[in-house]
Design a protein around this motif. Structure first.
Motif, PDB file in Angstrom:
ATOM      1  N   ILE B  37       0.773  -1.121   0.057  1.00 56.28           N
ATOM      2  CA  ILE B  37       0.003  -0.061   0.085  1.00 56.28           C
ATOM      3  C   ILE B  37       1.001   1.335   0.160  1.00 56.28           C
ATOM      4  O   ILE B  37       0.538   2.150  -0.773  1.00 56.28           O
ATOM      5  CB  ILE B  37      -0.855  -0.090   1.384  1.00 56.28           C
ATOM      6  N   GLY B  38       1.777   1.204   0.833  1.00 54.01           N
ATOM      7  CA  GLY B  38       2.818   2.647   1.048  1.00 54.01           C
ATOM      8  C   GLY B  38       3.474   2.620  -0.446  1.00 54.01           C
ATOM      9  O   GLY B  38       3.679   3.600  -0.743  1.00 54.01           O
ATOM     10  N   ALA B  39       3.748   1.543  -0.892  1.00 57.05           N
ATOM     11  CA  ALA B  39       4.801   1.645  -2.077  1.00 57.05           C
ATOM     12  C   ALA B  39       3.814   2.095  -3.289  1.00 57.05           C
ATOM     13  O   ALA B  39       4.464   2.914  -4.228  1.00 57.05           O
ATOM     14  CB  ALA B  39       5.440   0.307  -2.597  1.00 57.05           C
ATOM     15  N   ILE B  40       2.550   1.773  -3.480  1.00 57.75           N
ATOM     16  CA  ILE B  40       1.739   2.331  -4.337  1.00 57.75           C
ATOM     17  C   ILE B  40       1.610   3.780  -4.307  1.00 57.75           C
ATOM     18  O   ILE B  40       1.800   4.360  -5.306  1.00 57.75           O
ATOM     19  CB  ILE B  40       0.269   1.762  -4.363  1.00 57.75           C
ATOM     20  N   LEU B 235      -2.456   5.001   5.348  1.00 57.56           N
ATOM     21  CA  LEU B 235      -3.221   3.765   5.645  1.00 57.56           C
ATOM     22  C   LEU B 235      -2.022   2.467   5.701  1.00 57.56           C
ATOM     23  O   LEU B 235      -2.340   1.668   6.541  1.00 57.56           O
ATOM     24  CB  LEU B 235      -3.789   3.441   4.010  1.00 57.56           C
ATOM     25  N   ALA B 236      -1.028   2.613   4.965  1.00 53.48           N
ATOM     26  CA  ALA B 236       0.079   1.624   5.280  1.00 53.48           C
ATOM     27  C   ALA B 236       0.448   1.629   6.608  1.00 53.48           C
ATOM     28  O   ALA B 236       0.742   0.576   7.249  1.00 53.48           O
ATOM     29  CB  ALA B 236       1.329   1.848   4.342  1.00 53.48           C
ATOM     30  N   GLY B 237       0.583   2.707   7.160  1.00 52.77           N
ATOM     31  CA  GLY B 237       0.820   2.870   8.679  1.00 52.77           C
ATOM     32  C   GLY B 237       0.029   2.193   9.532  1.00 52.77           C
ATOM     33  O   GLY B 237       0.500   1.626  10.725  1.00 52.77           O
ATOM     34  N   VAL B 238      -1.301   2.744   9.388  1.00 53.48           N
ATOM     35  CA  VAL B 238      -2.306   1.971  10.243  1.00 53.48           C
ATOM     36  C   VAL B 238      -2.412   0.377  10.302  1.00 53.48           C
ATOM     37  O   VAL B 238      -2.207  -0.226  11.226  1.00 53.48           O
ATOM     38  CB  VAL B 238      -3.778   2.434   9.780  1.00 53.48           C
ATOM     39  N   LEU B 239      -2.068  -0.146   8.918  1.00 53.14           N
ATOM     40  CA  LEU B 239      -2.281  -1.496   8.930  1.00 53.14           C
ATOM     41  C   LEU B 239      -0.940  -2.014   9.543  1.00 53.14           C
ATOM     42  O   LEU B 239      -0.926  -3.084  10.287  1.00 53.14           O
ATOM     43  CB  LEU B 239      -2.054  -1.885   7.428  1.00 53.14           C
TER      44      LEU B 239
END
Lengths: 296, 366
Positions: B37-40, B235-239
């Motif tokens: 997600i972060g990379a996207i 979002l990546a951080g939340v996950l």
């Protein structure tokens, strides 16, 4: 008042060291338009060799080898990677240097481990008194050396054939090549000079009052990035001014951090980056950088 | 047609994973999903728009810590709002976007590598805050992350849940949430890239002036993409926080940001698939090396003196991979996969009667 003067002189001295690093950064950018994120690893490589070799061959020989090795590594990066990368965008080249940086830094920090390596310099922890102001000898040597190296470089840049070739290549690479300037050599020598300067800077970043070379040294070197960019990435003057601004800011903020406790511990390490942001807000191209103009 | 079949197959296999693999692989997989997600997000910024960002780890931190702050019950030492966890997760992503928006005066004006260096400030400033604002972040030791609870369904170990004789704990439940989030992120980013904004972003990357002349508001687009990419980071951080179950400031440093740049270069710049492939490569490599360190020469088990530890070996390998990809594989791993798949596109030329004009052959050319 004495504290202030001490902090100021220390700041100028450490700023001169940052200026050395930033200057190398700017030279590389001018010659090859690459933002070299591997610069911190060059610095670490030079410093590491000096720290490992001085017990064997003595300090001065070790310093010479360290500088030469860093220059060689830098030239090798240019020759093996940058020259061969066939990419459209310079951002991608910047990321390539990040790849190089990851490899070199990981290997060196693995070698260093948890050690703190002494640099074996002849100045040790001696201090000099100037009418109540106490200064470490290393700081004075750093200031003098950095000033001498920077002056030498600027003179060479202005008057020698090498300097003229370099400026011509930076101005217009195609025309310079048609005039017989060998672009390959120019960019390789730019990288080598930058590597050498970084190694000298590594020495002064790791001597007294800092404990020595350890795995966090490459993070310290990152402070030279804001120095280069707030002065303007394509300006040698900018690198000097930027280095001094960063050095003095850091020294002042660390020195007076007890008076600014509300900003939190370790604000001295963050201040350079904040100063950079403020300056970029007002002048996006840096203090002395050329604004990009385009005729359509 | 084949495409849909292939995707359904992949989805089915991914849904079966929690029934067969143990916690270690599930956790690794979840890290990879968060990384994807972060990379996207950063690929939209760096790959598609040509803006370098070293500050991606900062937005992951904003997402992770905001989630904890919004969802945790306040205690004597740590403050929190105690909101429903689902709301907290959404707010965390919004806060990450706002943080990106606050940076827009710089993100809109600077380009390429200049922005890269400027975003160093986010990392160092951010870590400074994380270490010092102890009532918000818990300081050096970090904070525990409350379990996510969506519409009465808890993504934790209790209440006990057994599906097909497999006990479903935190990781198994999060696995499916992660899959959904990755899928949504991919679809959304694909939509952005395939549509009008995507073309504008690519034009800005390839020729800023041309983009401006054609009526693309360059600065506004740069700032907008920066905000979008920081929301992906949030979002990546939340996950990541949900998987880790604890947030520590040290994790969100320069190295993490560099990892993300490595991912998108290795996978393939400017595409959603590239980001996902790169994220898988970079986050699975260290885990694979750790797991099989006994049987790989030169790599020592973690903790043993001498030799290269798996984590270091992985870093060196993917650092080298970045260089190799740029030198020899423009287009990244994704480009390589495509190249293999598309290889010899054999033209079946009609033997008789001789074709009157090249146009009639064109339907055979893929």
């Amino acid at each position: 008042m004495t504290t202030f003067v001490e902090l100021l002189v220390n700041g100028i001295s450490i700023g001169a060291v940052y200026a050395l690093i930033a200057l190398g950064f700017v030279i590389i950018f001018k010659a090859t338009e690459v933002v070299n994120f591997a610069h911190a690893s060059l610095l670490l490589a030079g410093g590491y060799l000096v720290a490992r070799l001085w017990p064997l061959v003595g300090f001065w020989a070790a310093l010479l080898i360290g500088v030469a090795a860093a220059a060689l590594v830098a030239a090798a990066i240019e020759f093996l990677v940058i020259r061969r990368a066939n990419v459209a965008s310079h951002s991608v080249l910047a990321i390539v240097t990040i790849g190089v940086d990851i490899v070199i830094t990981t290997e060196l920090t693995r070698q260093i481990g948890t050690d703190v390596l002494a640099m074996g310099d002849p100045w040790g922890s001696q201090v000099v008194q100037f009418g109540g102001v106490t200064l470490a000898e290393t700081r004075i040597v750093a200031l003098v050396t950095a000033a001498a190296l920077i002056t030498a470089f600027l003179l060479a840049f202005k008057y020698t054939g090498w300097g003229v070739a370099m400026r011509a290549a930076a101005e217009d690479a195609e025309t310079a090549a048609l005039m017989g300037v060998r672009l390959g050599r120019v960019s390789m020598s730019a990288w080598a000079v930058a590597g050498g300067l970084a190694a000298v800077a590594a020495l002064f970043l790791c001597v007294f009052p800092t404990p020595g070379l350890d795995r966090s040294t490459s993070l310290v070197a990152l402070k030279a990035f804001p120095a280069a960019i707030l002065g303007g990435l394509d300006s040698t003057t900018g690198a000097l001014v930027g280095g001094l601004i960063i050095g003095v800011t850091e020294s002042m903020m660390s020195g007076y951090q007890n008076d600014m406790a509300f900003l939190g511990r370790g604000i001295g390490d963050v201040a350079p980056f904040l100063v950079m942001l403020v300056i970029l807000l007002i002048r996006p191209a840096g203090l002395f950088g050329t604004k990009e103009l385009a005729r359509v | 047609m084949y495409r849909y079949l292939a995707w359904t197959g992949v989805a089915a296999v991914l849904c079966l994973v929690p029934f067969y693999l143990d916690g270690f692989w599930l956790q690794t997989g979840l890290f990879a999903m968060s990384a994807a997600i972060g990379a996207i997000g950063i690929n939209l910024l760096t790959g598609a728009t040509g803006q370098l960002s070293m500050g991606h780890a900062f937005f992951l931190a904003v997402g992770a810590y905001s989630y904890v702050f919004f969802s945790a019950e306040p205690t004597a030492r740590l403050s929190g709002l105690g909101l429903p966890t689902g709301v907290a997760a959404v707010l965390a992503v919004v806060v990450a976007g706002v943080a990106g928006g606050l940076f827009s005066p710089i993100a809109g004006r600077l380009k390429g590598a200049y922005l890269g260096i400027a975003t160093f400030a986010l990392i160092f400033g951010g870590q400074h805050v994380l270490f010092n604002a102890e009532h918000l972040t818990g300081g050096f030791n970090g904070r525990a992350v409350p379990e996510l609870n969506l519409f009465g369904f808890s993504f934790g170990d209790t209440p006990e849940l057994i599906v097909l004789q497999v006990p479903f704990g935190t990781l198994e439940r999060l696995w499916f949430l992660g899959l959904v989030l990755v899928a949504l992120s991919m679809v959304f980013a694909q939509g952005v890239l395939k549509g009008r904004p995507g073309r504008a972003m690519n034009t800005i990357r390839d020729h800023e002036i041309a983009a401006g002349v054609m009526g693309v508001p360059v600065a506004r687009y740069r700032a907008g993409v920066f905000v979008l990419s920081s929301m992906y980071g949030g979002l990546a951080g939340v996950l990541l926080a949900l998987v880790f179950q604890r947030t520590v400031p040290e994790y969100f440093g320069v190295l993490l940001s560099l990892d993300y740049l490595a991912m998108i270069v290795i996978g393939g710049l400017g595409s959603v698939g590239g980001a996902v492939v790169g994220a898988l490569f970079v986050s699975l490599l260290p885990q694979l090396l750790t797991k099989y360190s006994d049987s790989i020469p030169l790599v020592a088990a973690p903790g043993t003196p001498g030799g290269v530890s798996p984590a270091e070996a992985a870093r060196i390998l993917y650092g080298a991979a970045v260089v190799t990809v740029v030198l020899f594989l423009p287009g990244g791993l994704l480009g390589l996969i495509k190249k293999i798949r598309l290889r010899p596109p054999r033209l079946r030329l009609p033997l008789s009667p001789p074709s009157p004009s090249p146009e009639t052959r064109s339907p055979h050319v893929p």
